[in-house]
Design a protein around this motif. Structure first.
Motif, PDB file in Angstrom:
ATOM      1  N   MET A  34      -5.906   8.567 -11.147  1.00 22.41           N
ATOM      2  CA  MET A  34      -5.535   7.868 -11.963  1.00 22.41           C
ATOM      3  C   MET A  34      -3.950   7.850 -10.351  1.00 22.41           C
ATOM      4  O   MET A  34      -4.010   8.181  -9.657  1.00 22.41           O
ATOM      5  N   GLU A  35      -3.172   6.426 -11.369  1.00 19.63           N
ATOM      6  CA  GLU A  35      -1.693   6.512 -11.058  1.00 19.63           C
ATOM      7  C   GLU A  35      -1.628   5.530 -11.549  1.00 19.63           C
ATOM      8  O   GLU A  35      -2.044   4.864 -12.180  1.00 19.63           O
ATOM      9  N   GLU A  36       0.147   5.597 -11.764  1.00 22.91           N
ATOM     10  CA  GLU A  36       0.847   4.402 -12.315  1.00 22.91           C
ATOM     11  C   GLU A  36       1.224   3.333 -11.646  1.00 22.91           C
ATOM     12  O   GLU A  36       1.219   2.847 -10.295  1.00 22.91           O
ATOM     13  N   ASP A  37       0.526   2.309 -12.515  1.00 20.75           N
ATOM     14  CA  ASP A  37       0.722   0.491 -11.759  1.00 20.75           C
ATOM     15  C   ASP A  37       2.805   0.544 -11.157  1.00 20.75           C
ATOM     16  O   ASP A  37       3.922   0.884 -12.727  1.00 20.75           O
ATOM     17  N   PRO A  38       3.469   0.175 -10.053  1.00 20.20           N
ATOM     18  CA  PRO A  38       4.272  -0.550  -9.903  1.00 20.20           C
ATOM     19  C   PRO A  38       4.689  -1.766 -10.779  1.00 20.20           C
ATOM     20  O   PRO A  38       3.464  -2.500 -11.559  1.00 20.20           O
ATOM     21  N   GLY A  39       6.116  -1.912 -10.496  1.00 24.29           N
ATOM     22  CA  GLY A  39       6.123  -3.730 -11.365  1.00 24.29           C
ATOM     23  C   GLY A  39       6.308  -4.510 -10.654  1.00 24.29           C
ATOM     24  O   GLY A  39       5.164  -4.274  -9.580  1.00 24.29           O
ATOM     25  N   ARG A  40       6.098  -5.477 -10.822  1.00 26.05           N
ATOM     26  CA  ARG A  40       5.259  -6.388 -10.212  1.00 26.05           C
ATOM     27  C   ARG A  40       6.683  -7.498  -9.832  1.00 26.05           C
ATOM     28  O   ARG A  40       7.722  -8.393 -10.227  1.00 26.05           O
ATOM     29  N   LEU A  41       6.761  -8.073  -7.634  1.00 22.62           N
ATOM     30  CA  LEU A  41       7.489  -8.953  -7.278  1.00 22.62           C
ATOM     31  C   LEU A  41       6.645 -10.542  -7.610  1.00 22.62           C
ATOM     32  O   LEU A  41       5.641 -10.423  -7.298  1.00 22.62           O
ATOM     33  N   MET A  42       7.783 -11.571  -7.663  1.00 18.30           N
ATOM     34  CA  MET A  42       7.704 -12.495  -7.568  1.00 18.30           C
ATOM     35  C   MET A  42       8.546 -12.829  -6.975  1.00 18.30           C
ATOM     36  O   MET A  42       9.468 -13.723  -6.569  1.00 18.30           O
ATOM     37  N   HIS A  43       7.857 -13.688  -5.670  1.00 21.51           N
ATOM     38  CA  HIS A  43       8.520 -14.351  -4.608  1.00 21.51           C
ATOM     39  C   HIS A  43       9.196 -15.680  -4.567  1.00 21.51           C
ATOM     40  O   HIS A  43       8.000 -16.493  -5.124  1.00 21.51           O
ATOM     41  N   ASN A  47       6.299   9.545  -2.057  1.00 22.89           N
ATOM     42  CA  ASN A  47       7.222   9.249  -1.813  1.00 22.89           C
ATOM     43  C   ASN A  47       7.647   7.867  -1.986  1.00 22.89           C
ATOM     44  O   ASN A  47       6.869   8.690  -0.177  1.00 22.89           O
ATOM     45  N   TYR A  48       7.641   6.957  -1.625  1.00 21.18           N
ATOM     46  CA  TYR A  48       8.232   5.790  -0.446  1.00 21.18           C
ATOM     47  C   TYR A  48       9.364   4.576  -1.626  1.00 21.18           C
ATOM     48  O   TYR A  48       9.239   4.925  -2.769  1.00 21.18           O
ATOM     49  N   TYR A  49       9.922   4.424  -0.869  1.00 24.71           N
ATOM     50  CA  TYR A  49      10.773   3.310  -1.475  1.00 24.71           C
ATOM     51  C   TYR A  49      10.252   1.977  -1.676  1.00 24.71           C
ATOM     52  O   TYR A  49      10.011   1.050  -0.035  1.00 24.71           O
ATOM     53  N   TYR A  50      10.477   0.915  -2.442  1.00 20.40           N
ATOM     54  CA  TYR A  50      10.682  -0.357  -2.285  1.00 20.40           C
ATOM     55  C   TYR A  50      10.556  -1.023  -4.196  1.00 20.40           C
ATOM     56  O   TYR A  50      11.121  -0.003  -5.065  1.00 20.40           O
ATOM     57  N   PRO A  51      10.993  -1.926  -4.079  1.00 19.95           N
ATOM     58  CA  PRO A  51      11.963  -2.582  -4.763  1.00 19.95           C
ATOM     59  C   PRO A  51      11.170  -2.542  -6.332  1.00 19.95           C
ATOM     60  O   PRO A  51      11.861  -2.461  -7.608  1.00 19.95           O
ATOM     61  N   ASP A  52       9.893  -3.069  -5.921  1.00 19.14           N
ATOM     62  CA  ASP A  52       8.673  -2.648  -7.162  1.00 19.14           C
ATOM     63  C   ASP A  52       8.864  -1.162  -8.086  1.00 19.14           C
ATOM     64  O   ASP A  52       8.326  -0.929  -8.662  1.00 19.14           O
ATOM     65  N   LEU A  53       9.232  -0.166  -7.001  1.00 19.21           N
ATOM     66  CA  LEU A  53       9.315   1.163  -7.333  1.00 19.21           C
ATOM     67  C   LEU A  53      10.332   1.974  -7.934  1.00 19.21           C
ATOM     68  O   LEU A  53      10.979   2.784  -6.962  1.00 19.21           O
TER      69      LEU A  53
END
Length: 476
Positions: A129-138, A86-92
């Motif tokens: 194993m785990e799932e990939d988060p999204g991709r951030l483009m700065h 559990n954590y918050y990040y925009p790509d998750l």
């Protein structure tokens, strides 16, 4: 020689490998073929984390994880399960990542690399194993960005995170470990290393027994080596000032070649792990025997076979098996011409020319390589001319025989070489005097002048012999 490790460097790596050879993502049916697609077009309610959507595990992904574990000499767990991190990040978008915590699917492995003082074992602590988060483009660098765009096409891709022990003692060893790991994974055919996001590295490093820092999301092996070199220098400077290294997470800015502080390092309790309620535990111990039977020949085994079957030296075997595409290319060539000659020309010449141009072996055909080796072995062209043919094909295209005709590369012999030798000796009396005075390099100069006159089409060994005969006969 034993490597002393004067700075007490300890490096451990966490490598996130995207299993992009799968057809669908880890918990949904979205296609993994998103790399050339528009942003946010390979998504669904499951990988976007919308309420009420349930995950369905990709069985093939579990099989890939076991294959990787076996190839890394790991133990395969009898029962494994997923947890929520559990954590918050925009790509998750879900606000948590589905991963594995205290029951990783594989653990306790080892990989042998070429270390600072010979063969060196890097232990594998675990792979999960785990799932990939999204991709951030700065929009700019991460610390000076004017904004950030998010592409969720990557969200939900199957990852396996491979965690090493801190057994690497230098940035060079870390890069060699990454190269070896990528090689093993390519032989297993579980991922395509040329795709964006296929292999990302978090590097943990400490010196002289101090606290470690973690450098996150390094996208290349060269970048990992550069980031670690910078961190060693930064941490040494901190200690020289009498200060202590702070345990923190840092980002590597590849453009500037520096690491930037992002946040203090999180501890495991910060993530509030708990079992994933929507996925039951899995018993996979019975799968191992069947998967073991399907494993391909791996790099170290292929290297040993190349030495025994083709009689090549270890350096050639290492060079050829370090890339599965090159190894396959070599075996095709070796089936049609002398394997020893093929080993030299593919590993020493072709690979060097490809690396110089940042090309892969796919840029050259087996047929062209076979023809070039045949021309050299039959004595129709010199080795220098053969190198020129390879360079011309890579730079301009064309077939070996067309290039030979257009550039007049057929080997010259007999009177043409005799006349060139006589002319060079007459034109360079000072070099001849230097040779008589005991300066051996002057003879190399004279041979080079003959090669220049014949535009590299004479055989250098024959020219040297003819030069010595002419000197003994007419100039002594």
């Amino acid at each position: 020689m034993v490597y002393e490790n004067p700075d007490g460097v300890m490096i451990g790596l966490e490598i996130h490998v995207q299993l992009n050879k799968l057809a669908t993502k880890l918990f949904c049916g979205c296609s993994t073929d998103y790399h050339t697609s528009e942003p946010n077009t390979h998504v669904c309610p499951v990988c976007m984390g919308l309420p009420g959507c349930l995950p369905v595990l990709n069985k093939r992904a579990v099989e890939y994880a076991i294959r990787i574990g076996l190839a890394l000499n790991c133990e395969i767990v009898e029962q494994t399960q997923f947890h929520r991190k559990n954590y918050y990040y925009p790509d998750l978008p879900k606000g948590f990542q589905t991963t594995q915590y205290d029951y990783p699917i594989v653990s306790d492995g080892r990989v042998v690399i070429e270390g600072e003082d010979g063969e060196h074992v890097v232990r594998i602590r675990r792979a999960h194993m785990e799932e990939d988060p999204g991709r951030l483009m700065h929009m700019g660098t991460i610390d000076r960005s004017r904004g950030t765009l998010i592409d969720y096409n990557r969200s939900g891709m199957a990852l396996i995170e491979i965690v090493s022990e801190p057994d690497m003692r230098s940035p060079r060893e870390a890069r060699r470990f990454l190269d070896k790991l990528r090689n093993i994974l390519e032989y297993l055919d579980v991922f395509d290393s040329t795709l964006e996001g296929s292999m990302r590295v978090d590097a943990n490093i400490s010196i002289a027994g101090g606290d470690r820092t973690e450098v996150k999301n390094i996208s290349s092996h060269k970048g990992a080596e550069r980031a670690l070199l910078y961190e060693i220098m930064r941490q040494k400077n901190i200690k020289r000032r009498g200060e202590e290294v702070v345990m923190e997470t840092r980002h590597f800015d590849e453009a500037r070649g520096v690491t930037i502080s992002m946040r203090t390092k999180e501890e495991e309790h910060d993530y509030r792990y708990f079992p994933e309620p929507d996925l039951v535990p899995m018993r996979v111990g019975s799968w191992v025997e069947g998967i073991l039977e399907t494993l391909p020949e791996l790099p170290d085994a292929r290297r040993s076979r190349f030495i025994s079957d083709y009689g090549m030296v270890d350096t050639h075997a290492k060079a050829l098996t370090s890339d599965i595409r090159v190894a396959d290319f070599y075996e095709e060539v070796a089936s049609k011409v002398d394997p020893a000659a093929a080993a030299v020309w593919v590993s020493d010449v072709l690979k060097g020319e490809l690396n110089y141009r940042d090309l892969t072996v796919a840029s050259f055909t087996v047929e062209d390589m076979v023809k070039i080796i045949e021309l050299v072995v039959s004595g129709k062209v010199t080795e220098k001319a053969a190198v020129e043919i390879i360079r011309t094909i890579l730079d301009e295209g064309g077939s070996p025989m067309d290039i030979v005709k257009e550039k007049g590369l057929l080997k010259v012999e007999g009177d043409v070489v005799d006349q060139a030798v006589e002319a060079v000796l007459k034109e360079n009396p000072q070099a001849l005097e230097d040779y008589f005075a005991g300066k051996e390099k002057s003879l190399n100069f004279l041979v080079g002048q003959v090669m220049k006159k014949t535009r590299g089409r004479a055989d250098a060994r024959s020219v040297r012999e003819m030069m010595l005969e002419e000197i003994d006969k007419n100039y002594r």
